[in-house]
Enzyme design. Structure first.
Site, short mmCIF file in Angstrom:
data_model
loop_
_atom_site.label_atom_id
_atom_site.label_comp_id
_atom_site.label_asym_id
_atom_site.label_seq_id
_atom_site.Cartn_x
_atom_site.Cartn_y
_atom_site.Cartn_z
CB SER A 258 56.62 13.00 26.96
OG SER A 258 56.86 13.24 28.31
CE LYS A 262 62.67 12.29 29.06
NZ LYS A 262 62.26 13.61 29.39
CD1 TRP A 349 58.05 16.26 34.69
CD2 TRP A 349 58.73 17.35 36.52
NE1 TRP A 349 58.77 15.38 35.46
CE2 TRP A 349 59.20 16.03 36.59
CE3 TRP A 349 59.03 18.22 37.57
CZ2 TRP A 349 59.97 15.55 37.66
CZ3 TRP A 349 59.80 17.75 38.63
CH2 TRP A 349 60.25 16.44 38.67
CG HIS A 399 53.57 16.61 29.47
ND1 HIS A 399 54.83 16.96 29.07
CD2 HIS A 399 53.55 15.25 29.50
CE1 HIS A 399 55.55 15.86 28.88
NE2 HIS A 399 54.79 14.81 29.13
C1 GTR Z 1 57.51 12.17 33.23
C2 GTR Z 1 58.99 12.27 33.14
C3 GTR Z 1 59.40 13.09 31.97
C4 GTR Z 1 58.63 12.75 30.71
C5 GTR Z 1 57.21 12.29 30.98
C6 GTR Z 1 56.53 11.51 29.87
O1 GTR Z 1 57.05 11.50 34.34
O2 GTR Z 1 59.43 12.83 34.34
O3 GTR Z 1 60.80 12.98 31.77
O4 GTR Z 1 59.29 11.84 29.95
O5 GTR Z 1 57.10 11.49 32.08
O6 GTR Z 1 57.14 10.71 29.17
O7 GTR Z 1 55.31 11.70 29.75
#
Ligand code: GTR
Length: 420
Positions: A258, A262, A349, A399
């Site tokens: 997540s 990045k 997402w 996720h």
């Molecule tokens: C979310 C965010 C994503 C992702 C995620 C995470 O809220 O919108 O970009 O990074 O968090 O880190 O779990």
């Protein structure tokens, strides 16, 4: 996942951001050609890529998205303080080491606390997965020998955090993402550090981060922000790992989930010592192709996480097509090293299709180096690892990082990470 409240001064996403979860609403877009140089000429040789195009792309992502850590930061000398060595950890399966990494001589400079497990009963230096964590080293495993973090942490009863401090109640609380024994059993070490050690993940985290020491002007258009700080620290962890003679320095595998997906892509892009990179559900400004504007968009990410990107990036909210690159070019910066982009089917997402689209459009750069990647507009079936050093995997579910994902990571490393 944690969602900091943006300060009042952050503008709302403008109406042009068009965040959606509908394939039919993906706007028409042009894919920037990763092999086209800024002067309009084309990369035709590996040398062109390495000497000319790669620096251009690194500069674009530093200037417009993640920010630039000044070169003077490389003058800092790390100091490694081994605070713990236990040769019979986890019932004798592993040697545990904990290392405090001090940066330079200023005692106020935040430190990085690295936890390392290495398999016992091996005859040669081992490959290691370096994976930053979200909730503190002690949440990775219930091993009582893991030092509790002292850095700021978001209050969360699941992780035993109150008054923004970790407690023993959080031990092992995130172990569903960390099959430590299974990783060791396959001959890999595991190194991890809490991302909040170097930048507390909230909009005013900068003041207690490493950045005031590295890049004093937060208003500079290309000032680095949280993702740059996490990436920088990942490289400092690598500095230690390659100095440890029990570790095979040519087989450092870098993995992140997540927002830390990045960070690992940006760290791996800049730091070629990482032999293999895996991003998991990294989404917007990670592996997902921005121009699709599917799921999280620039406007949304800038509003929710104003502290992640360089100030200039805020001017791209609602303007994905004006951004001078797209995320396939971030992936291309990892060429020719093995790269696995992982998605989860229900993680709209993060735009799983967009993560595949970026992987697909990085293929020409891998091909320049004689390496293959996907060429079909259709992603592979669920649970099917695309068989190439530039690879993609999508599984059912949400996720997250599952123990089964780790088996995919290790299978990928076993196949593509050559012993030097
Ligand atoms: C979310 C965010 C994503 C992702 C995620 C995470 O809220 O919108 O970009 O990074 O968090 O880190 O779990």
């Amino acid at each position: 996942m944690i969602t900091p409240t943006p300060p009042a001064s952050v503008p709302s996403p403008d109406s042009s951001s068009r965040s959606h979860h509908d394939e039919s609403l993906v706007p028409a877009y042009t894919v920037p050609n990763p092999l086209r140089l800024a002067d309009g000429s084309f990369v035709t040789t590996r040398e062109d890529w390495i000497i000319r195009r790669r620096p251009e792309l690194l500069d674009l992502f530093a200037t417009h998205m993640y920010g630039r850590i000044p070169a003077s930061a490389s003058n800092l000398k790390n100091r490694y303080e081994i605070t713990d060595t236990h040769s019979a950890a986890l019932g004798g399966q592993a040697t545990r080491r904990q290392i405090t990494i001090h940066f330079g001589s200023d005692p106020n400079f935040p430190k990085l606390f690295l936890l390392l497990y290495l398999p016992n009963n091996v005859t040669a230096p081992v490959p290691v997965f370096l994976v930053p964590n979200f909730h503190g080293n002690h949440t990775v495993h219930n091993d009582p020998g893991i030092t509790l973090p002292t850095a700021w942490m978001r209050n969360d009863p699941i992780y035993g955090v109150t008054d923004n401090r970790a407690s023993a109640a959080g031990r092992g609380a995130n172990s569903s993402r960390w099959p430590v024994e299974a990783i060791l059993a396959r001959g890999y070490g595991l190194a991890t550090a809490y991302y909040g050690d170097v930048f507390p993940d909230h909009p005013s985290g900068r003041e207690n981060s490493i950045l005031p020491f590295l890049a004093p002007d937060p208003g500079a258009p290309a000032a680095p922000a949280a993702i740059a700080a996490w990436s920088w620290a990942i490289s400092r962890a690598a500095d230690y790992l390659i100095s440890d003679r029990a570790i095979d320095a040519y087989r450092l595998c870098l993995t992140g989930h997540s927002r830390l997906g990045k960070a690992v892509l940006w760290a791996g892009a800049q730091d070629t010592r990482f032999g293999l990179i895996i991003s998991n559900c990294s989404g917007c400004c990670g592996a997902a192709f921005s121009r699709r504007q599917f799921g999280e968009t620039f406007a949304v990410i800038n509003q929710k996480f104003p502290h992640w990107f360089t100030p200039r990036f805020h001017s791209y909210s609602g303007k994905e097509s004006d951004f001078p690159a797209d995320q396939h070019e971030l992936l291309a910066l990892l060429t020719p090293r093995p790269l696995l982009v992982c998605s989860a089917q229900d993680d709209a997402w993060a735009d799983p299709m967009g993560e595949y689209v970026s992987t697909l459009h990085a293929t020409p750069v891998y091909q320049l180096f004689g390496k293959s990647g996907p060429i079909s507009p259709q992603p592979p079936n669920l649970d099917t690892l695309f068989p190439a050093p530039l690879s993609y995997h999508i599984r059912a579910g949400k996720h997250d990082v599952l123990h089964a994902d780790w088996q995919t990571y290790i299978n990928f490393a076993q196949t593509y990470l050559a012993r030097k």
